[in-house]
Design an enzyme around this catalytic site. Structure first.
Site, PDB file in Angstrom:
ATOM      1  N   PRO A   2       4.227 -18.897   7.465  1.00 22.27           N
ATOM      2  CA  PRO A   2       4.312 -17.483   7.789  1.00 22.27           C
ATOM      3  C   PRO A   2       4.120 -17.228   9.291  1.00 22.27           C
ATOM      4  O   PRO A   2       3.140 -17.657   9.880  1.00 22.27           O
ATOM      5  CB  PRO A   2       3.192 -16.847   6.975  1.00 22.27           C
ATOM      6  CG  PRO A   2       2.321 -17.953   6.515  1.00 22.27           C
ATOM      7  CD  PRO A   2       3.114 -19.200   6.566  1.00 22.27           C
ATOM      8  N   GLU A   3       5.078 -16.564   9.889  1.00 23.18           N
ATOM      9  CA  GLU A   3       4.970 -16.142  11.281  1.00 23.18           C
ATOM     10  C   GLU A   3       4.891 -14.611  11.275  1.00 23.18           C
ATOM     11  O   GLU A   3       4.751 -14.017  10.208  1.00 23.18           O
ATOM     12  CB  GLU A   3       6.187 -16.652  12.075  1.00 23.18           C
ATOM     13  CG  GLU A   3       6.340 -18.174  11.957  1.00 23.18           C
ATOM     14  CD  GLU A   3       7.552 -18.740  12.685  1.00 23.18           C
ATOM     15  OE1 GLU A   3       7.929 -18.203  13.734  1.00 23.18           O
ATOM     16  OE2 GLU A   3       8.107 -19.729  12.191  1.00 23.18           O
ATOM     17  N   LYS A  58      -0.213 -13.420  13.960  1.00 21.02           N
ATOM     18  CA  LYS A  58      -0.085 -13.942  12.599  1.00 21.02           C
ATOM     19  C   LYS A  58      -1.340 -13.692  11.778  1.00 21.02           C
ATOM     20  O   LYS A  58      -1.478 -14.231  10.680  1.00 21.02           O
ATOM     21  CB  LYS A  58       0.198 -15.451  12.653  1.00 21.02           C
ATOM     22  CG  LYS A  58       1.417 -15.843  13.471  1.00 21.02           C
ATOM     23  CD  LYS A  58       1.573 -17.355  13.512  1.00 21.02           C
ATOM     24  CE  LYS A  58       2.480 -17.787  14.640  1.00 21.02           C
ATOM     25  NZ  LYS A  58       2.481 -19.255  14.793  1.00 21.02           N
ATOM     26  N   HIS A  91      -4.547 -23.887  -7.043  1.00 20.77           N
ATOM     27  CA  HIS A  91      -4.632 -23.677  -5.595  1.00 20.77           C
ATOM     28  C   HIS A  91      -5.098 -22.269  -5.222  1.00 20.77           C
ATOM     29  O   HIS A  91      -5.036 -21.887  -4.060  1.00 20.77           O
ATOM     30  CB  HIS A  91      -3.295 -23.990  -4.937  1.00 20.77           C
ATOM     31  CG  HIS A  91      -2.915 -25.438  -5.065  1.00 20.77           C
ATOM     32  ND1 HIS A  91      -3.693 -26.455  -4.567  1.00 20.77           N
ATOM     33  CD2 HIS A  91      -1.872 -26.039  -5.657  1.00 20.77           C
ATOM     34  CE1 HIS A  91      -3.125 -27.615  -4.833  1.00 20.77           C
ATOM     35  NE2 HIS A  91      -2.025 -27.395  -5.499  1.00 20.77           N
ATOM     36  N   ARG A 110      -2.323 -26.397   1.074  1.00 21.50           N
ATOM     37  CA  ARG A 110      -2.822 -27.324   2.100  1.00 21.50           C
ATOM     38  C   ARG A 110      -4.243 -27.003   2.553  1.00 21.50           C
ATOM     39  O   ARG A 110      -4.807 -27.742   3.349  1.00 21.50           O
ATOM     40  CB  ARG A 110      -1.885 -27.302   3.312  1.00 21.50           C
ATOM     41  CG  ARG A 110      -0.445 -27.594   2.957  1.00 21.50           C
ATOM     42  CD  ARG A 110      -0.141 -29.037   2.981  1.00 21.50           C
ATOM     43  NE  ARG A 110       0.363 -29.466   4.261  1.00 21.50           N
ATOM     44  CZ  ARG A 110       1.571 -29.192   4.739  1.00 21.50           C
ATOM     45  NH1 ARG A 110       2.402 -28.420   4.081  1.00 21.50           N
ATOM     46  NH2 ARG A 110       1.948 -29.674   5.882  1.00 21.50           N
ATOM     47  N   ARG A 262       6.947 -31.259  17.538  1.00 16.72           N
ATOM     48  CA  ARG A 262       7.411 -30.485  16.378  1.00 16.72           C
ATOM     49  C   ARG A 262       8.890 -30.662  16.120  1.00 16.72           C
ATOM     50  O   ARG A 262       9.693 -30.786  17.050  1.00 16.72           O
ATOM     51  CB  ARG A 262       7.130 -29.001  16.612  1.00 16.72           C
ATOM     52  CG  ARG A 262       5.665 -28.757  16.784  1.00 16.72           C
ATOM     53  CD  ARG A 262       5.232 -27.403  16.345  1.00 16.72           C
ATOM     54  NE  ARG A 262       3.772 -27.386  16.324  1.00 16.72           N
ATOM     55  CZ  ARG A 262       3.026 -27.183  17.397  1.00 16.72           C
ATOM     56  NH1 ARG A 262       3.591 -27.001  18.563  1.00 16.72           N
ATOM     57  NH2 ARG A 262       1.726 -27.181  17.305  1.00 16.72           N
TER      58      ARG A 262
END
Length: 274
Positions: A2-3, A58, A91, A110, A262
């Site tokens: 998510p940005e 963010k 999760h 994560r 990246r």
DNA sequence: ATCTATGCCTGGTGGC
DNA sequence: TGCCACCAGGCATAGA
């Protein structure tokens, strides 16, 4: 990942659902998400009502009567509304029980996301928020002061645009799209970027970000849709994830390279290295 | 003062 | 099929 556009979409969706609702209980299944003390966290939030939800860069900022909860989704963080306890999955690390036994869960495969509590009005004293640069979607962004910060840097322009202390809100997807629009190679050293080029870069970023916000963000690599994140911008991508496909401008094949550690997608013809 | 390297995590992938 | 090494990546922190 998510940005800014995705977090904006999450904020708007959550706002519709959560404002005016009260937290009755909190279950913490994995406590490393929460910075500082878990007991304080529970004490401060139980019986509190969602008054407002903001976003900066963010970060999501949930505002209650006295406190604010600052939440960062990092790579895979998502919020879900669960109607039954039975719907809660492995999760779902933090579970907010709301009135009428509806559950707001923070889901994060994560476990990279973070939550930190602060007094309402003091959010920007937090280390995380205090360091952030201007938001990329701010129409009055001061390009000159960004130029001053980067004009001596030997880092690649991509690394600089990802640096949230320079400008807040861009991540890997939108930096790739921005530099494609601006026709700048991501490896170009920041100090070789002219003020004129920087203006083109910032304008391109704003064009990309504003369009993505309108379309509800980008949904890629996401096998599970999240509350508020079912974007349609993935159909508008020009380079990101499109290795091997033809550039829409010149038909050259899009390449995947590595920049600043990246995965990075470029058109090797449109974005010539200097 | 700047920049780079590392750790945090788990699911998916590719090699054997 | 199973095992395993490796990769993805935003940010904080430690180290150069």
């Amino acid at each position: 990942m998510p940005e800014l556009p995705e977090v904006e979409t999450v904020k708007n969706t959550l706002k519709n659902f959560l404002l005016g609702k009260k937290i009755k209980d909190i279950i913490i299944n994995y406590d490393k998400i929460i910075k500082y003390d878990n007991k304080d966290f529970k004490n401060a939030l139980i019986d509190q009502t969602f008054m407002d939800i903001d976003r900066y860069g963010k970060y999501l900022i949930f505002k209650f009567e006295k406190n604010s909860l600052v939440s960062h989704l990092r790579m895979e963080g998502k919020y879900f509304i669960r109607k039954n306890l039975a719907d809660i999955t492995k999760h779902d690390h933090i579970i907010f029980t709301l009135e009428n036994d509806i559950y707001l869960t923070y889901h994060d495969v994560r476990k990279f996301g973070t939550m930190e509590l602060t007094k309402k009005g003091e959010e920007f004293f937090l280390k995380s928020l205090s360091k952030l640069g201007p938001e990329i979607n701010n129409p009055n962004i001061d390009i000159n002061s960004i130029y001053q910060k980067i004009k001596t840097s030997s880092r690649p322009i991509k690394a600089v645009l990802l640096d949230q202390t320079i400008v807040a809100g861009l991540g890997n997807i939108y930096v790739d799209e921005t530099l494609f629009l601006a026709k700048i190679h991501p490896n170009k050293q920041a100090k070789t970027i002219s003020l004129k080029q920087l203006k083109i870069i910032i304008n391109s970023a704003q064009e990309v970000i504003n369009k993505a916000i309108k379309l509800g963000g980008t949904t890629i690599r996401s096998y599970q849709s999240s509350l508020g994140v079912d974007g349609r911008f993935q159909n508008e991508l020009n380079v990101h994830t499109l290795a091997g496909k033809q550039c829409k401008r010149c038909n050259t094949l899009i390449k995947k390279i590595k920049v600043a550690g990246r995965g990075t997608y470029i058109c090797p013809n449109c974005q010539e290295e200097e």
